[in-house]
Design a protein around this motif. Structure first.
Motif, PDB file in Angstrom:
ATOM      1  N   ALA A 392      13.952   5.652   9.704  1.00 54.28           N
ATOM      2  CA  ALA A 392      14.911   4.653   9.239  1.00 54.28           C
ATOM      3  C   ALA A 392      14.199   3.320   9.164  1.00 54.28           C
ATOM      4  N   LEU A 393      14.181   2.712   7.979  1.00 51.31           N
ATOM      5  CA  LEU A 393      13.599   1.389   7.830  1.00 51.31           C
ATOM      6  C   LEU A 393      14.731   0.389   7.990  1.00 51.31           C
ATOM      7  N   VAL A 394      14.611  -0.487   8.978  1.00 52.10           N
ATOM      8  CA  VAL A 394      15.665  -1.483   9.158  1.00 52.10           C
ATOM      9  C   VAL A 394      15.055  -2.870   9.178  1.00 52.10           C
ATOM     10  N   GLY A 395      15.863  -3.848   8.963  1.00 49.33           N
ATOM     11  CA  GLY A 395      15.405  -5.227   8.926  1.00 49.33           C
ATOM     12  C   GLY A 395      16.247  -6.013   7.958  1.00 49.33           C
ATOM     13  N   HIS A 396      15.983  -7.327   7.919  1.00 55.96           N
ATOM     14  CA  HIS A 396      16.786  -8.181   7.047  1.00 55.96           C
ATOM     15  C   HIS A 396      16.464  -7.924   5.576  1.00 55.96           C
ATOM     16  N   THR A 397      17.362  -8.368   4.708  1.00 60.16           N
ATOM     17  CA  THR A 397      17.104  -8.318   3.272  1.00 60.16           C
ATOM     18  C   THR A 397      15.831  -9.109   2.984  1.00 60.16           C
ATOM     19  N   GLY A 398      14.940  -8.513   2.201  1.00 61.39           N
ATOM     20  CA  GLY A 398      13.711  -9.222   1.852  1.00 61.39           C
ATOM     21  C   GLY A 398      12.600  -9.067   2.870  1.00 61.39           C
ATOM     22  N   ALA A 399      12.819  -8.227   3.867  1.00 65.00           N
ATOM     23  CA  ALA A 399      11.791  -8.064   4.899  1.00 65.00           C
ATOM     24  C   ALA A 399      10.617  -7.223   4.385  1.00 65.00           C
ATOM     25  N   GLY A 400      10.863  -6.394   3.360  1.00 65.38           N
ATOM     26  CA  GLY A 400       9.788  -5.567   2.808  1.00 65.38           C
ATOM     27  C   GLY A 400      10.066  -4.078   2.862  1.00 65.38           C
ATOM     28  N   LYS A 401      11.307  -3.710   3.189  1.00 67.19           N
ATOM     29  CA  LYS A 401      11.633  -2.284   3.313  1.00 67.19           C
ATOM     30  C   LYS A 401      11.474  -1.550   1.980  1.00 67.19           C
ATOM     31  N   SER A 402      12.062  -2.147   0.908  1.00 64.08           N
ATOM     32  CA  SER A 402      11.984  -1.478  -0.392  1.00 64.08           C
ATOM     33  C   SER A 402      10.551  -1.426  -0.889  1.00 64.08           C
ATOM     34  N   THR A 403       9.775  -2.438  -0.580  1.00 63.72           N
ATOM     35  CA  THR A 403       8.387  -2.456  -1.031  1.00 63.72           C
ATOM     36  C   THR A 403       7.616  -1.301  -0.395  1.00 63.72           C
ATOM     37  N   ILE A 404       7.855  -1.068   0.873  1.00 64.18           N
ATOM     38  CA  ILE A 404       7.196   0.059   1.543  1.00 64.18           C
ATOM     39  C   ILE A 404       7.551   1.365   0.845  1.00 64.18           C
ATOM     40  N   ALA A 405       8.843   1.501   0.511  1.00 68.50           N
ATOM     41  CA  ALA A 405       9.294   2.721  -0.160  1.00 68.50           C
ATOM     42  C   ALA A 405       8.624   2.877  -1.520  1.00 68.50           C
ATOM     43  N   LYS A 406       8.499   1.771  -2.259  1.00 67.92           N
ATOM     44  CA  LYS A 406       7.903   1.841  -3.601  1.00 67.92           C
ATOM     45  C   LYS A 406       6.425   2.207  -3.533  1.00 67.92           C
ATOM     46  N   LEU A 407       5.738   1.724  -2.492  1.00 70.32           N
ATOM     47  CA  LEU A 407       4.321   2.049  -2.349  1.00 70.32           C
ATOM     48  C   LEU A 407       4.145   3.537  -2.054  1.00 70.32           C
ATOM     49  N   LEU A 408       5.059   4.068  -1.267  1.00 69.12           N
ATOM     50  CA  LEU A 408       4.959   5.481  -0.915  1.00 69.12           C
ATOM     51  C   LEU A 408       5.136   6.355  -2.162  1.00 69.12           C
ATOM     52  N   ALA A 409       6.013   5.911  -3.086  1.00 73.42           N
ATOM     53  CA  ALA A 409       6.194   6.673  -4.328  1.00 73.42           C
ATOM     54  C   ALA A 409       5.092   6.340  -5.330  1.00 73.42           C
ATOM     55  N   ARG A 410       4.185   5.500  -4.928  1.00 74.32           N
ATOM     56  CA  ARG A 410       3.079   5.007  -5.745  1.00 74.32           C
ATOM     57  C   ARG A 410       3.541   4.371  -7.049  1.00 74.32           C
ATOM     58  N   PHE A 411       4.624   3.597  -6.963  1.00 71.92           N
ATOM     59  CA  PHE A 411       5.016   2.784  -8.095  1.00 71.92           C
ATOM     60  C   PHE A 411       4.063   1.603  -8.196  1.00 71.92           C
ATOM     61  N   TYR A 412       3.462   1.273  -7.089  1.00 72.03           N
ATOM     62  CA  TYR A 412       2.426   0.244  -7.030  1.00 72.03           C
ATOM     63  C   TYR A 412       1.298   0.780  -6.167  1.00 72.03           C
ATOM     64  N   ASP A 413       0.096   0.196  -6.320  1.00 73.27           N
ATOM     65  CA  ASP A 413      -0.992   0.521  -5.398  1.00 73.27           C
ATOM     66  C   ASP A 413      -1.179  -0.640  -4.438  1.00 73.27           C
ATOM     67  N   PRO A 414      -1.520  -0.334  -3.191  1.00 73.63           N
ATOM     68  CA  PRO A 414      -1.723  -1.416  -2.215  1.00 73.63           C
ATOM     69  C   PRO A 414      -2.923  -2.295  -2.609  1.00 73.63           C
ATOM     70  N   ARG A 415      -2.885  -3.549  -2.168  1.00 75.84           N
ATOM     71  CA  ARG A 415      -4.047  -4.410  -2.389  1.00 75.84           C
ATOM     72  C   ARG A 415      -5.179  -4.019  -1.437  1.00 75.84           C
ATOM     73  N   LYS A 416      -4.799  -3.756  -0.196  1.00 77.07           N
ATOM     74  CA  LYS A 416      -5.784  -3.330   0.798  1.00 77.07           C
ATOM     75  C   LYS A 416      -5.191  -2.180   1.587  1.00 77.07           C
ATOM     76  N   GLY A 417      -6.040  -1.434   2.247  1.00 77.47           N
ATOM     77  CA  GLY A 417      -5.574  -0.322   3.061  1.00 77.47           C
ATOM     78  C   GLY A 417      -5.234   0.875   2.192  1.00 77.47           C
ATOM     79  N   ARG A 418      -4.709   1.900   2.828  1.00 79.16           N
ATOM     80  CA  ARG A 418      -4.399   3.084   2.042  1.00 79.16           C
ATOM     81  C   ARG A 418      -3.201   3.830   2.593  1.00 79.16           C
ATOM     82  N   ILE A 419      -2.612   4.623   1.702  1.00 80.00           N
ATOM     83  CA  ILE A 419      -1.484   5.452   2.082  1.00 80.00           C
ATOM     84  C   ILE A 419      -1.903   6.893   1.845  1.00 80.00           C
ATOM     85  N   THR A 420      -1.707   7.731   2.851  1.00 83.27           N
ATOM     86  CA  THR A 420      -2.098   9.131   2.679  1.00 83.27           C
ATOM     87  C   THR A 420      -0.921  10.049   2.951  1.00 83.27           C
ATOM     88  N   ILE A 421      -0.908  11.153   2.238  1.00 78.45           N
ATOM     89  CA  ILE A 421       0.018  12.232   2.556  1.00 78.45           C
ATOM     90  C   ILE A 421      -0.853  13.443   2.882  1.00 78.45           C
TER      91      ILE A 421
END
Lengths: 601, 591
Positions: A392-421
């Motif tokens: 469960a991702l929780v936090g205030h609006t604009g905290a970055g929850k949706s961005t994390i979700a979008k990166l996981l679906a690879r709608f964007y690529d991270p600037r640094k670091g990596r995401i692995t499955i």
């Protein structure tokens, strides 16, 4: 003729076409873009060109034959010759008919074919673009590339090019014929040309400005109308009828004023052209009659002059009207090319491979990210999520929850670091193979126009009716779907507006379940629905989340509490993570945000 | 032509729009006829000149004729100019009048009408249908007269000059009219089809762009491209069909007049040769035949256009004739002073006959109190609330506000005292200020700010790029659900209403936002009678008293403690929502 399209007033072009780049390189590219579209239809294009030339040539014949009929038939009292010439006259007419029919058919066919290809090409290209493109640009603008801009090209491709060629040929063809008949008389007849050119140039500039005003103001009338009909209940609730009526009358009057401009311009220009034509005829009659009486030219030639002049100015007018179409089309083409030039930000690596069946271990390693050139919004996210975990991702609006979700679906690529499955970097696999194993459920359950069945089978178009029904049954949607007038075959309007919010949600769940994703990303709806539906949604969620790795942007307390791992995001950082109980003992942000109700539970 | 009585009736009614312009219409027609007459004169002058050129060498006559042609041309141009300016003004006037009339009718139609009709349908009438009608009334009729008189006049002149040749020349002309009419009627449905299919393409395009994340998530790009291509091919198919019709009819319509010209050349030529026709007349005939071509073709087109305009007119009149269900009585009075006592007296209501939505509701709401209406979807809560501002009239029984039957009141005096906030509030593409002051035209910036503060909206408004002057909506910035909701509350409060209706006003916002809104509401509800429709227990908790509706009847009334004991519907809501309520109250306490 047009039909009203929902939202049409949003995509209507209100800006005038402005083309600032007339460089050779740009122009060459425009032409080559269009030419490349005709390439598959070389045969028909050639036929179109040939028939166009023939049609124009045959159209020039009748006045010439009328001259022959007068000079060689009537004046010579040679009735046989007259008959033969009239037969030739009708023959020329038939030839003109056949070639014009062929020309209309082939240019029309090729034009429409090119447009259909362009639309399809543009659409496929848009689909290749990454989500970022769609988030940066307003939907209305993108849609209008596919509709209005292709439409603007339509006018050029189907009518414009033909008119351009035909009018030019007719103009020069007629002039040449007149000069061949008698250069002195031709010169006299064309003496009005400069006046014509000046009037036309003045008219063109003014009228294009005036018509732009008309379009803009009509757009405003339509937009006002659409908004006021849409908001009629508010208007009536607040008794704003009087003021709205006055406002509308004002907008309407503005439109009328702009239109009045065009009435005046047309009212001056067209009669003036008509007058010039009469003037040219008068000159031809006066001077030509004298020449004829001197025996310098035949009376048939004089008649031919009169007949040719009757239509001589039409091409000039048509060409001047074409100018606006032409500008609009070039502007549209530029915008379309701009889209085609756009490259997707997220691209498959050349050596990207298919992702094998996902087990479901997800890791974020020091992921940093920002949209485009904007400041960073995620500042080093580290997450380790074993397969099967509900996060469960929780936090205030604009905290970055949706961005994390979008990166996981690879709608964007991270600037640094990596995401692995399962240990594989997302950038090393093909996007399609990743997303096919991923389910994303958006907040308000976006549905498509089409049947309920099609909507549920969206991710698996080959699913059987049985599979569709069993997915619907699993999330508790089967019952209400059967209650619709045509059951699973019921047609939903755009965005499924015929269903209630809760029902749309359930259909979206069934759609995700049928696709059987290994990793699920879910943005919970914030809307509260009535109690029965609420229960159903909770049950469906439980079904959906079991046995898979799931990231939930959580709004429901029951979801948060039921999660295996709660991740608290604050200003682009993970500030806390753990189970509910673990987080409670920490007495951190989570406790202050959500902890209060814990004692109640 | 489908000349049913209804059709003729609509047609005559459409002509009614011309009444204010009858003089300008008459003048236009006279000018149009004058212009055509000048053209006929010019044709004969040309004939004379050519005849003169071969028979004599009287230079002076020749130049005089040339001058006469130029003068005739000038006269014709002036006639045309006058006709265009007068008729153009008239066309715009008619369009303006019709659009205003339709708009004003749309403003007066009641909620019931809008429940039955979709925005798209109505827009279609106000744009496409209106266009067809105004074009016909504005320009079509004048052209129609001009063409008919040209055809009749020119034919008459030809008949008088030489009836034999005239018959030969005009023999084929009816065919031109018929073909032009046929083309106009066969092409119309196809062209409309093309437009319709284009709309389908636009729909798929829109869905795929707005819902791009769904398409990408399910990796359905290929399938969607296929769907798009299929729609696109349908447009192609219909366009090619339209093009085929064009390729047949348009060249044919250019060809037929040539036959008439050929007839003139052949027969006229023979007559000249054997001396039964003057050469000048022969030339004039040649020119006159050409003059007939345009009017003949257009005549056919206009007949088709006239039919479509009448069909469009019928659709517009359908709206114009729609009964206005809610109207003020002749002797309607102002809302009497009071504190907002509302009574529903044995009230029943049905949208459609025989399907009651509310049955025998008898309910009195005390002034200044807050009542929550609760119940399942479809239990009649919203309907009950919308009877107070008289969006509908009760089928039987009555609603009174401060003792007055709402049907006896002036609508403005009633509705200006009722503030309504809906679940998905409609805001206009105007500034924030204009949106809040929507129902209170005289509101000062202070009034607006006070209302915004009460609705907890002031803070975020200040943060907008231009504060209260920020334009929102389609042409401006997009607000979040919670922000829109708070603006709607401010909009209702700025009128200082006696009665406040919150219809599911907090349903589509998250719990934190809801808490903020609730904070504002507590303040706003003071000294007003408030009706709350809600699912969330935390919102319901704002009420002093609860009314449970079930199947259009009142199933219970009391405080939550009382209802918890007696009412199963409420118990269900309560048990489920307890957690959320506690949560919400704590969040609020902290806010």
């Amino acid at each position: 003729m047009r039909v009203w399209q929902p939202g049409g007033h949003l995509t209507q072009r209100r800006d005038a076409p402005e083309i600032d780049d007339w460089s050779w390189a740009r122009t060459a590219r425009r032409i080559s873009t269009l030419a490349s579209l005709t390439r598959p239809y070389k045969g028909r294009t050639m036929l179109a060109i040939v028939s166009l030339l023939l049609a124009t040539a045959t159209a020039l014949a009748p006045p010439f034959l009328a001259k022959l009929a007068v000079d060689d038939g009537i004046r010579e009292r040679d009735l046989d010759t007259l008959t033969w010439i009239v037969i030739a006259f009708v023959g020329a007419g038939v030839a003109s008919f056949l070639t014009a029919a062929a020309q209309t058919y082939f240019t029309g066919w090729t034009g429409e074919r090119i447009l259909a290809d362009l639309r399809n090409k543009l659409f496929r290209h848009l689909q290749r673009l990454s989500l970022g493109y769609f988030e940066r640009n307003r939907a209305g603008v993108i849609i209008s590339r596919l509709t209005n801009d292709v439409d603007a090209l339509d006018q050029l491709v189907t009518d414009g090019v033909t008119t351009l060629v035909q009018s030019t040929l007719l103009l020069f063809g007629t002039a040449i014929i007149l000069f061949l008949f008698d250069w002195r008389l031709a010169l006299a007849a064309l003496s009005v040309m400069p006046l014509m050119a000046i009037a036309t140039a003045l008219f063109r500039v003014r009228s294009s400005r005036a018509y732009r005003d008309v379009r803009e103001r009509l757009g405003l009338v339509t937009a006002t109308l659409a908004e006021d009909i849409g908001g009629i209940r508010v208007v009536q609730s607040f008794r704003r009828e009087g003021r709205n009526q006055r406002h509308f009358e004002e907008v309407n009057a503005h439109y009328r004023e702009a239109n009045q401009q065009t009435v005046v311009l047309n009212g001056l220009y067209f009669p003036f052209v008509d007058f010039l034509s009469a003037l040219a005829t008068a000159v031809v009659i006066g001077y030509g009659g004298w020449l004829a009486s001197q025996g310098e030219i035949s009376v048939g030639t004089l008649l031919a002059f009169v007949l040719y002049l009757a239509n001589f100015f039409d091409p000039v007018q048509q060409l001047s009207q074409l100018y606006n179409t032409f500008l609009a089309a070039v502007a549209a083409l530029d915008k379309i090319m701009e889209v085609i030039d756009e490259e997707p930000e997220v691209r498959d690596n050349p050596d990207a491979r298919d992702l094998e069946r996902i087990h479901g271990d997800v890791r974020f390693d020091g992921v940093r990210f920002g949209y485009g050139n904007l400041p960073e919004v995620l500042h080093g996210i580290d997450l380790d999520v074993p397969a099967g975990t509900t996060v469960a991702l929780v936090g205030h609006t604009g905290a970055g929850k949706s961005t994390i979700a979008k990166l996981l679906a690879r709608f964007y690529d991270p600037r640094k670091g990596r995401i692995t499955i399962d240990g594989t970097d997302l950038r090393d696999v093909k996007q399609g193979s990743l997303r096919r194993q991923l389910g994303v459920v958006p907040q308000e359950g976006f549905l498509f126009a089409g049947t309920v069945r099609d909507n549920i089978a969206f991710g698996r178009p080959d699913a059987t009716s049985e599979q569709v029904a069993s997915a619907a049954r699993a999330v508790g949607a089967h019952q209400f779907i059967l209650g619709l007038e045509d059951g699973y075959e019921t047609n939903l309007q755009e965005r499924g507006t015929r269903l209630s919010l809760g029902q749309r949600q359930l259909v979206a769940f069934a759609r995700a379940l049928l696709a059987d994703p290994r990793v699920l990303i879910l943005d919970e709806a914030t809307s509260s629905v009535d109690i029965g539906t609420e229960r159903k949604i909770e049950e469906a969620l439980g079904k959906l989340l079991s046995d898979r790795t799931a990231f939930v942007i959580a709004h429901r307390l029951s979801t948060i509490r039921g999660a295996d791992l709660i991740v608290v995001v604050e200003q682009g950082r993970v500030v806390e993570q753990g189970t509910h109980d673990e987080l409670m003992t920490k007495q951190g942000l989570y406790t202050s945000l959500y902890g209060d109700w814990a004692d109640v539970a | 032509m489908a000349e049913t009585p209804a059709y003729r009736h609509t047609f005559v009614r459409l002509l009614g729009f011309l009444r204010p312009y009858k003089w300008s219409l008459a003048v236009s027609i006279v000018l149009a006829i004058g212009a055509q007459a000048a053209a006929v004169v010019a044709a004969f002058l040309t004939g004379d000149a050519l005849e003169g050129a071969v028979s004599s060498d009287d230079r002076r006559t020749l130049w005089l004729v040339a001058l006469a042609i130029a003068v005739t041309g000038l006269v014709r141009a002036l006639f045309m100019m006058g006709r265009r300016l007068i008729a153009g003004r008239q066309a715009l006037g008619i369009e303006y009048d019709m659009r205003n009339a339709l708009y004003s009718k749309l403003l007066r139609l009641s909620f019931g009408f809008y429940d039955r009709h979709q925005t798209g349908q109505l827009m279609s009438r106000a744009t496409v249908d209106l266009q067809a009608v105004r074009f016909f009334l504005g320009y079509g009729l004048i052209f129609f007269f001009q063409h008919v008189t040209t055809i009749v006049g020119v034919t008459a002149v030809m008949l008088v000059t030489n009836w034999r040749l005239a018959v030969a020349a005009t023999a084929i002309t009816p065919l031109i009219v018929i073909l032009a009419y046929r083309y106009s009627s066969v092409s119309h449905p196809v062209l409309r089809d093309v437009q319709q299919k284009m709309a389908d393409v636009a729909t798929v395009a829109e869905e795929n762009i707005v819902g791009v994340h769904v398409v990408k998530s399910f990796a359905q790009e290929r399938a969607e491209a296929g769907k798009f291509a299929r729609r696109s091919e349908e447009v192609f198919g219909r366009s090619v069909e339209a093009n085929r019709q064009r390729a047949t009819y348009v060249p044919l319509l250019s060809f037929l007049p040539l036959i008439a010209q050929a007839a003139v050349l052949l027969f006229g030529g023979r007559m000249v040769a054997n001396g039964t026709l003057g050469f000048g007349e022969f030339i004039a005939f040649n020119i006159l035949v050409v003059m007939l071509v345009m009017p003949l073709r257009m005549l056919g087109m206009w007949i088709g256009q006239m039919q479509r305009a009448t069909a469009s007119g019928e659709r517009i009149f359908e709206v114009m004739d729609e009964a206005e269900e809610i109207t003020e009585k002749p002797g309607a009075v102002e809302l009497p002073p009071g504190e907002g006592r509302i009574r529903f007296e044995h009230l029943s209501f049905e949208y459609a006959p025989g399907r009651p939505v509310l049955e025998d509701v008898d309910l009195e709401l005390e002034p200044g109190r807050t009542v929550a209406l609760i119940g399942h979807t479809g239990s009649g809560k919203t309907t009950l609330a919308s009877l107070i501002p008289r969006f509908y009239d009760a089928t039987t029984g009555r609603v009174t506000v401060d003792g007055a039957d709402v049907r006896d009141l002036k609508l403005t005096s009633l509705r200006r005292k009722i503030g309504i906030v809906a679940q998905d509030p409609f805001l206009f593409s105007e500034t924030v200020f204009e949106n809040i002051a929507f129902g209170a035209p005289g509101a000062t910036p202070d009034d607006v700010e006070r209302a915004a503060r009460l609705a907890q909206a002031h803070e975020f408004i200040e943060d907008l790029p231009a504060g209260y002057d920020t334009v929102i909506g389609e042409r401006g910035i997009t607000l979040s659900g919670g922000q829109r909701q708070r603006l709607a509350i401010a909009r209702a409060l700025v009128m200082d209403p006696r009665i406040l209706i919150l219809d599911d006003a907090t349903a589509s916002v998250d719990a934190t936002t809801e808490a903020k809104i609730r904070l504002g509401l507590r303040e706003a509800m003071k000294d007003r009678t408030t009706i709350i429709i809600a699912h969330r227990l935390s919102t319901i908790a704002l009420a002093d008293e609860l009314v449970v509706l079930d199947g259009g009847r009142i199933a219970g009334r009391g405080t939550d403690a009382e209802l918890l004991r007696t009412n199963p519907v409420f118990r269900e809501i309560y048990e489920h929502g307890l957690l959320e309520r506690e949560f919400a109250e704590r969040v609020e306490a902290r806010a």
